[in-house]
Each structure stands twice: as C-alpha cells, then as structure tokens.
Design an enzyme around this catalytic site. Sequence first.
Site, PDB file in Angstrom:
ATOM      1  N   SER A   1       0.811  -1.217   0.000  1.00 33.83           N
ATOM      2  CA  SER A   1       0.000   0.000   0.000  1.00 33.83           C
ATOM      3  C   SER A   1       0.845   1.269   0.000  1.00 33.83           C
ATOM      4  O   SER A   1       0.306   2.361  -0.157  1.00 33.83           O
ATOM      5  CB  SER A   1      -0.953   0.008   1.202  1.00 33.83           C
ATOM      6  OG  SER A   1      -0.227   0.052   2.420  1.00 33.83           O
TER       7      SER A   1
ATOM      8  N   LYS B   1      -6.433   4.636   8.269  1.00 33.74           N
ATOM      9  CA  LYS B   1      -5.317   5.426   7.781  1.00 33.74           C
ATOM     10  C   LYS B   1      -5.668   6.909   7.727  1.00 33.74           C
ATOM     11  O   LYS B   1      -4.882   7.766   8.165  1.00 33.74           O
ATOM     12  CB  LYS B   1      -4.902   4.932   6.393  1.00 33.74           C
ATOM     13  CG  LYS B   1      -4.251   3.553   6.409  1.00 33.74           C
ATOM     14  CD  LYS B   1      -3.967   3.063   4.999  1.00 33.74           C
ATOM     15  CE  LYS B   1      -3.281   1.703   5.026  1.00 33.74           C
ATOM     16  NZ  LYS B   1      -3.012   1.182   3.666  1.00 33.74           N
TER      17      LYS B   1
END
Length: 588
Positions: free
Chosen positions: A442, A485
């Site tokens: 990611s 996140k």
Amino acid sequence: MTVSSFFPQQALDWQALQPDLAITEFPPETVDFWSLQPNAKQALSVFLRHPSRFLLMLKADDQAEYASLLESFTKLHHYREQSVFGVSYVVEQGDAFSFPRVYTEVAHSLDDNFATPGEVVNALYCDQFQLFGSLRVHPSSHDIQLNPGLVHRANGGVLILSAAMLLSQFDLWLRLKQILQTQTFDWYSAHPFKHLPCDVPSYKLNLKVIVLGSRTELATLGELEESLYSFADYAEIESYISVAEVESQKMWAGYVKKIAQTLNVEMNFSALNKLYKLLVRESEDRFLINISPLKLKEMLQDVVTLTGNSILSADDFEAVFQRKSIQHGFLKEQTYADILNEQVYVETQGEIVGQINGLSVIEYPGTPVSFGEPSRISCIVQFGEGEVIDVERKNELAGNIHSKGMMIAQACLSNILDLPSQLPFSASLVFEQSYGEIDGDSASLAIFCVLVSALSDLPLPQNIAITGSIDQFGLVHSVGGVNDKIEGFFTICQRRGLTGKQGVIIPMTTIQQLSLSDEVKSAVKNNEFFIYPVEDIYQACEYLFERDLLDENKEYSEKTMPISRLIQRRIENRLDSEKKGFWDFFKS
C-alpha cells in the site's frame, strides 16, 4: 505552496465520507437467518434428501451460534422414512461355565437400547466414548454393558460436529470416515492391546454428518485427508451479505429487526443506519456487511447495557463506538503522543525534497487494536549504478509483498519516464523510525512519488499523506484499512491544529470503503481537511508537484516544466559532467 486547480474540484464531498442506506424505514416483516443464506440453504436441502451422500463439510465461522441454527433448520427439513431406527442389543451374561453372548434383534420401539427416532444431534466437542459409545465390564461381576454414542443416537438422522474437534483427535476422524463410507458400525476395543470380552455384532447405520469449520480448519482437514471431497459435499454459510440493491437492504433490515425482537430490543431507523455504518467500517465495503447473528447480538446488547435505553438511537450506537475507542485506545494514544512530542518525527507542514508521509495500519498481537499511523518515507538519490536500496528489506524488517511493491514502483518509474535499463542513479529508500516488521504494497504509490521528488529535486508537501498501490503502468489500486489510515493522519493534524490545507490522497477505488468518523466528516464539511481520490500516478503527481508528470505537447515555462524533463535534464547534466571529467584527465 498553493493548491493546484485540479484537486479542489476533485476532493471528496463530505456527504461521500459515510454510507447511508437507500431505504428509509424498517420493512413490516422480519426475516430469518436462512433467508439470507440461499446457497447454503439449497445445499443443505439437497444433502438431506440425497440417498447416497452422507458427509457435508460446511464452512462456518461462528460455529457455536451457527450449530444451533443449523440444528433447527435440519429438524425442519430432514425427511425420515420410518419412525424407529437401530437395533436392540441383547446381552446374555456369562458365568463360571460359559462365555457372555451378544446378539441383535430388530428394534420395535424407542424403548430398545439402540433404537432412535432419527434425531438431529449437535455436539461440537466430544471424546471417543461419547462419539462411538462404549462397552463396559463390571469389575466384580464381569457383566457387560453396551452404551450408545452420538453416532447411534443420530442413526436415521443427522450428526453435527466441528472440524476443530476432529483435528484435535484425528483418530476419531479415521473411524468416523469408515462408518460413513460403509454405513455400518463395528465395535472395537478402546485399548490397543486388549480385545473385547466377547464378539459384538455390527449393525447398519443410516447416518449423515455435517462438519462445521472455518476455512482454515477445513483446509487443514483436506490436507490430512486428500480424498476428502471425493466422498464429501461442500457448502458455505456466508458471513457477509451484499446490500448493493434496495431489496437486499430491506431483507437485512428485516433480519436485524428479528434479532432485536429476540433480545426484546427496540431501535429506531437512525439506529439501523448507524449500525450499517459501523458494519461497513468492519467489512471495508459499503455493499458487503457482516450478518453474523453472534456479532449483531453482541452489538445490540452492548448498546443496551451501556445506555440502558429501551429504544435505541444512532446516538446510542455512537456512544458505544466512542467508549470502545477509548477502552482500546491506550496503545494508539501512546503512538500519537510520540509523534506529537516529536519522539517520532512526522512533519505536517511545509515542503521537503525526498520525503513523504505514507499511511499504514498498526496491529498489536494479542489485542483487538488496529489504528492508522502516518509514517515518514525518505529517499536520497546519488548518481551511480542503478541500485535502489530498500533499507527495510536489507535489514529483514520487510516482507515479500513490501518488496514486490518497491520493485513495481521502480519498474513503473523506469517505464513511465522511459529511463535507460541501466539507471544512472542509485537511491536509498527508508521508512524512518520504523523498528518493527512491515509488509504490504500500500506504500508503493508513496514510494513512487518520493523517488520522483528525489530525482527531480522537487519538494513534496508535508501536509498531505498518501496511500495506494500501483501497477507497472501507473494505475492506482485499492488498499485496506483506508478508514483507519485517514483517521490516523487526521488525528495528528487536528491535535497540531488544522490549517485548511491538510489532507490525504487515496485510491479512487477505495471510496466505497469509506465510513469515517463524525469528526473527519465535520472537518471536511468545514473545508478544514481534504480527501483526494486518484486513479493513476499522473493525477497524484499533478497535485503533489503542481506539474505534469509527462510532456503533454503544450507550452511550458521553467516553473511549469513537466517532471520528466526535469529528471532527464538532471541525468544529462550528470552524464555530461562525467564525460568532461574523463577528457580533462587526458588533457592534464
């Protein structure tokens, strides 16, 4: 820096940050669990009717909860050809002059010792004597006693077992398999070195078995028994349901309504909508939510216990969500405190060349805690032999997937910028102040951008954090944990003071994962924080650098020159300086 004209129009609207149901009220009718499981329901119905299939492996996660539901379903749908199954064992005890003798007679009533009505038996754990019965000998009189086990009680019916139990006592599986394949029960001594005191005749069973297990447990059993699915059927109790359509949302709402009624709980529609948002956070998909009855019961009971209200509202669910966040928040708060106290350096203002804020999810083993944390990724470029050094991988602090993402970012950069196969530079990439193992791809979008920054000598805005995986052609793909996140970087920015320029870049494909907190939603609504979705590296670079990544065949000034030209010019200048230095050596 000023924000480019591309992104203010592309920033997500605050209304896109939380999902909402398309329906506006509860349906009038309730829905039972099996109505949400059409595939499992059909598989069970076929299995119960099939005359020559006796074993069904059923994937189920919450086995204790599903076992009782399965037992009720099976009792309703299992067809029995007769009312009495089994035999009557007659035992003629021995004496000083004769051996004991055991024989069978046809069972005429349920009063016979091994007769059964064909019942459904649920036993997620048992030992060999409970499962297969036992033969006991009295210590003084030496009389023989035969005791039926679960396989005898389920004769003519269905026995529900767990895969975990069979894995922990694998010898039970071997004997159970033999019984199912032959549909015959044979008596054996429980002791490997002792014989039965007398011959005990076998008898025919009409037995079906359903084994419940997680996907991992069933996979392990399949590895130990390679021919498992040559004689076993397979089906799944689905843990999630698609709610993309209005009708499926109505069914889910009716299902929640039924569970609430079983708990004597009332809830208004705002509570249902809030429950949906919380389940989306867990599934990370607006169109796929958890329908585990155990999970839903726990969530409803938590709210009732905490609030004490008779009719639940959205505020009640939010209160429980906040309480659990605080209850589980010690490790998270310590992590954020380290950043705010600059024990871990993460900048949220200004511009720096070769440094970017990536986004990661932190999980601590042994706890249910997971949360987002910004991490500083830095890159230093020196002209050399083309090696890109992944410091984490070199020190065995990164997994294979992370290394894959690093290689893809490097290959994408070479392909997009049409760089020579032997890159004329060397780079060192580091996840700064990271001392534990990291994995996942990611960060590959962030790695690409920080490489571009170091090569072009263009600064990156520190008020923007970024997550996303890329392919070799520059497309940005979905990542997990996007809610955590975003909220992790938002928390750091909020506690330092929101400036109205901070935000995150996420993959466009993660929009359907969003179910953010009310605080983030409010900040975005007030233009204090921004969320920018991107589809490819070109969009990401246009925002971060306020320049095109590649030459678009248009007029450019020195301040708007595309990044590819800047990088190519630096490379050519370096190569020219090396050539000049070589000939100067001979002139001297």
